[in-house]
Enzyme design. Structure first.
Site, PDB file in Angstrom:
ATOM      1  CB  VAL A   1     -45.604  -5.628 128.892  1.00  0.00           C
ATOM      2  CG1 VAL A   1     -44.553  -6.732 128.857  1.00  0.00           C
ATOM      3  CG2 VAL A   1     -46.585  -5.860 130.039  1.00  0.00           C
TER       4      VAL A   1
ATOM      5  CG  HIS B   1     -52.864  -8.183 124.224  1.00  0.00           C
ATOM      6  ND1 HIS B   1     -52.057  -8.319 123.114  1.00  0.00           N
ATOM      7  CD2 HIS B   1     -53.689  -7.144 123.960  1.00  0.00           C
ATOM      8  CE1 HIS B   1     -52.388  -7.408 122.213  1.00  0.00           C
ATOM      9  NE2 HIS B   1     -53.365  -6.677 122.695  1.00  0.00           N
TER      10      HIS B   1
END
Ligand code: PAF
Length: 287
Positions: free
Chosen positions: A184, A45
């Site tokens: 990620v 995020h």
């Protein structure tokens, strides 16, 4: 009123407050980015927040655990929630506003409207979670109408979600530029996800097999091996690594998500979803 006292960054709880802040920024000629989230923030995020900070002048992060994208048997009740920690992370990252509405603000009494993307939303995730994309498309449309950002970003980890959002933004002429942010990963390759918290230590140790398998399939597909055989091989690998039900491992056209006969038929994406204990893990890579 935007709360600037109790949490480390300003928080808007109502549509009116979020709009007033965004309107004030726009009056100063500033471009506004939106990072929609359901909280339980991790570095994935935060990478989206950093991209928004680089691409726009002001970054709003929304935090709303959206009930309509969960089926009754799913994890809505236990989905991790910790607004104070999330607000601290966002303040440290440099976000400008947290928009955290109550459910009644998002779904006012008597509400009945839904946004659906019937074809794209019925594939893959849609087969296993039929309610999911209508819930996502509805809440993201609401967020766009409420915050009115110029730009918004969604993680590529939820690759089909990103394609569904791009589809309805185009179809409904919503004046927002939508970007995807790269997945990620943890050091061992596991894609970061709020739901990784459901994994036991043993399951966590086994879970990187998902990314390893996708990487191996992509390499062998590029080398010309038959896709059907590779998909079957991948399912065997995942089962051997400790995954339970394997919902899909499949090579698709990167935009339509329709099955690809071979790699010459267009840009390709390899996508997978499989259960590890109580966690349903999804991942995908470009091929
Ligand atoms: O990806 C998510 O976290 C959610 O699906 C989203 C886009 C915030 C909508 O609730």
């Amino acid at each position: 009123m935007v709360d600037t006292q109790s949490l480390p960054l300003p928080v808007a709880r109502t549509v009116a407050d979020a709009r007033a802040q965004v309107a004030a920024w726009r009056a100063q000629g500033l471009r506004v980015g939106l990072v929609p989230t359901m909280g339980a923030l991790h570095d994935g995020h935060l990478s989206l927040v950093h991209r928004s900070l680089a691409a726009t002048d002001r970054t709003v992060v929304s935090l709303f655990v959206n009930p309509t994208q969960f089926a009754p048997h799913e994890d809505f009740a236990v989905y991790p929630r910790d607004e104070a920690t999330d607000a601290g992370l966002l303040a440290a990252a440099g976000a400008h506003l947290l928009y955290a509405p109550e459910a009644a603000e998002m779904y006012p009494a008597g509400e009945q409207t839904r946004v659906s993307v019937p074809e794209l939303g019925a594939l893959l995730e849609g087969e296993f979670r039929p309610h999911f994309f209508t819930g996502v498309a509805t809440v993201v449309t609401k967020l766009f109408c409420q915050v009115m950002p110029d730009w918004a970003i969604f993680g590529e980890k939820d690759y089909q979600q990103l394609q569904v959002i791009k589809r309805f933004v185009t179809d409904l002429s919503i004046p927002v530029t939508v970007e995807g942010g790269p997945t990620v990963r943890e050091a061992d390759g596991l894609a970061m996800s709020s739901r990784n918290a459901y994994l036991t230590p043993a399951e966590r140790a086994a879970a990187p097999a998902l990314y390893r398998t996708l990487t191996a399939v992509a390499e062998r597909a590029r080398g010309g091996e038959a896709l059907a055989e590779l998909e079957a091989w991948a399912k065997g690998e995942l089962a051997g690594a400790g995954f339970g039900t394997i919902d899909y491992v499949t090579l698709r056209h990167a935009e339509t998500l329709q099955p690809l006969a071979d790699l010459s038929a267009g840009p390709a994406r390899l996508l997978a979803a499989a259960w590890m204990g109580k966690a349903r893990l999804i991942d995908n890579i470009a091929v």
